[in-house]
Design a protein around this motif. Structure first.
Motif, PDB file in Angstrom:
ATOM      1  N   LEU A   1       0.826  -1.201   0.000  1.00 24.69           N
ATOM      2  CA  LEU A   1       0.000   0.000   0.000  1.00 24.69           C
ATOM      3  C   LEU A   1       0.865   1.258   0.000  1.00 24.69           C
ATOM      4  N   ASN A   2       1.934   1.255   0.792  1.00 28.88           N
ATOM      5  CA  ASN A   2       2.860   2.394   0.773  1.00 28.88           C
ATOM      6  C   ASN A   2       3.466   2.584  -0.614  1.00 28.88           C
ATOM      7  N   ALA A   3       3.812   1.465  -1.253  1.00 26.82           N
ATOM      8  CA  ALA A   3       4.374   1.544  -2.603  1.00 26.82           C
ATOM      9  C   ALA A   3       3.358   2.106  -3.592  1.00 26.82           C
ATOM     10  N   LEU A   4       2.088   1.736  -3.436  1.00 25.19           N
ATOM     11  CA  LEU A   4       1.040   2.256  -4.320  1.00 25.19           C
ATOM     12  C   LEU A   4       0.906   3.772  -4.188  1.00 25.19           C
ATOM     13  N   VAL A   5       1.039   4.288  -2.956  1.00 25.99           N
ATOM     14  CA  VAL A   5       0.963   5.735  -2.747  1.00 25.99           C
ATOM     15  C   VAL A   5       2.107   6.438  -3.460  1.00 25.99           C
ATOM     16  N   VAL A   6       3.307   5.894  -3.337  1.00 21.77           N
ATOM     17  CA  VAL A   6       4.467   6.504  -3.996  1.00 21.77           C
ATOM     18  C   VAL A   6       4.297   6.459  -5.509  1.00 21.77           C
ATOM     19  N   ILE A   7       3.827   5.322  -6.031  1.00 22.53           N
ATOM     20  CA  ILE A   7       3.612   5.197  -7.477  1.00 22.53           C
ATOM     21  C   ILE A   7       2.589   6.218  -7.959  1.00 22.53           C
ATOM     22  N   ALA A   8       1.552   6.445  -7.158  1.00 19.35           N
ATOM     23  CA  ALA A   8       0.524   7.425  -7.537  1.00 19.35           C
ATOM     24  C   ALA A   8       1.105   8.822  -7.641  1.00 19.35           C
ATOM     25  N   ILE A   9       2.156   9.095  -6.896  1.00 18.77           N
ATOM     26  CA  ILE A   9       2.772  10.425  -6.914  1.00 18.77           C
ATOM     27  C   ILE A   9       3.731  10.589  -8.092  1.00 18.77           C
ATOM     28  N   ILE A  10       4.571   9.571  -8.334  1.00 19.41           N
ATOM     29  CA  ILE A  10       5.627   9.718  -9.339  1.00 19.41           C
ATOM     30  C   ILE A  10       5.282   9.081 -10.681  1.00 19.41           C
TER      31      ILE A  10
END
Length: 281
Positions: free
Chosen positions: A127-136
């Protein structure tokens, strides 16, 4: 140096280590030597032969665009392993530094850092990785950065807990009284005592990183076609599972063997280091 050889021999003598090394060697040999032996272009399409069943020309069949599944599987192996290890390695280095600094310095710095870490640990790594992917944005580079960022918190928390008892040890107190520089205390007294824990976490974390990267690609936000890692191949294989079952099974088996091999190696390493554990004063 003389102390390391018995430890290495003991590690290699464990059944878990041997099985893990065999499994990982098989995967690495397939990923590195395989493309040299089976030299079909993994990007070459043949619409007429889409979803072709396994045959002599295509041992694992073809995908919907007629691309050879075996060639794509071999090409994806190196990318998946290198990207997963690199992602966890970057996150581990940052997390280890933060954890050691937080545990050794203490005070308000420790309190602030650990509250941030607690917030990150409240959510699954994926889930943390999904948040970062959504940003970059979705890409292989973005997925590596996302996994690196999400891997920082677990390493920071564990290393901080490892450093806390060392900070109050007698030899550290003696070093403080004698005005030993901070960098020397870290190098001489702290790092030798946390090295084993960090090494085991790094090895086991590599398998987790490969899984998370593959999951991101499976969801369509990691590696972007026509490039492929095992996650992309799983997505394509699921779509073709009724036509070419091998297209779905092959990348899943490769992923399973890789993670199992890495975990067994890490388990053997942890067992060996716990047996040989001695505090460094």
């Amino acid at each position: 140096m003389t102390e390391r050889w018995p430890t290495l021999r003991r590690w290699l003598s464990l059944p878990t280590t041997r099985i893990g090394l065999v499994l990982l060697t098989i995967v690495l040999a397939i990923s590195i030597i395989g493309p040299l032996v089976w030299d079909l272009d993994p990007l070459t399409t043949d619409a007429v032969n889409g979803y072709a069943s396994p045959s002599g020309d295509h041992p694992l069949g073809t995908d919907r665009l007629g691309r050879d599944v075996l060639a794509r599987l071999l090409a994806a192996g190196t990318m998946s392993i290198i990207a997963g290890v690199a992602a966890v390695g970057i996150g581990a280095i940052v997390g280890i530094v933060i954890g050691i600094a937080s545990g050794f310095i203490g005070g308000r710095f420790d309190a602030v850092v650990m509250r941030v870490v607690d917030v990150l640990l409240a959510f699954p790594m994926l889930l943390n990785a999904l948040v970062v992917i959504a940003i970059i944005g979705p890409s292989m580079t973005g997925a590596v950065i996302a996994v690196s960022v999400s891997a920082i918190a677990p390493y920071a928390r564990v290393l901080r807990g490892t450093v806390l008892p060392i900070r109050t040890a007698t030899f550290v107190k003696a070093a403080r009284v004698s005005n030993t520089p901070l960098h020397r205390m870290l190098r001489v007294h702290v790092l030798p005592n946390v090295r084993d824990v960090a090494l085991v976490l790094l090895v086991i974390g590599a398998g987790n990183g490969i899984v998370v990267l593959s999951a991101l690609s499976f969801l369509g936000i990691g590696t972007q076609p026509p490039d492929a890692d095992w996650g992309v191949l799983l997505t394509e294989g699921v779509r073709a599972v009724y036509f070419v079952p091998a297209a779905a099974v092959a990348p899943a088996v490769m992923l399973l063997i890789t993670v199992l091999g890495i975990n067994l190696i890490g388990e053997g390493l942890g067992t060996t280091l716990r047996t040989d554990r001695r505090p460094h004063a």
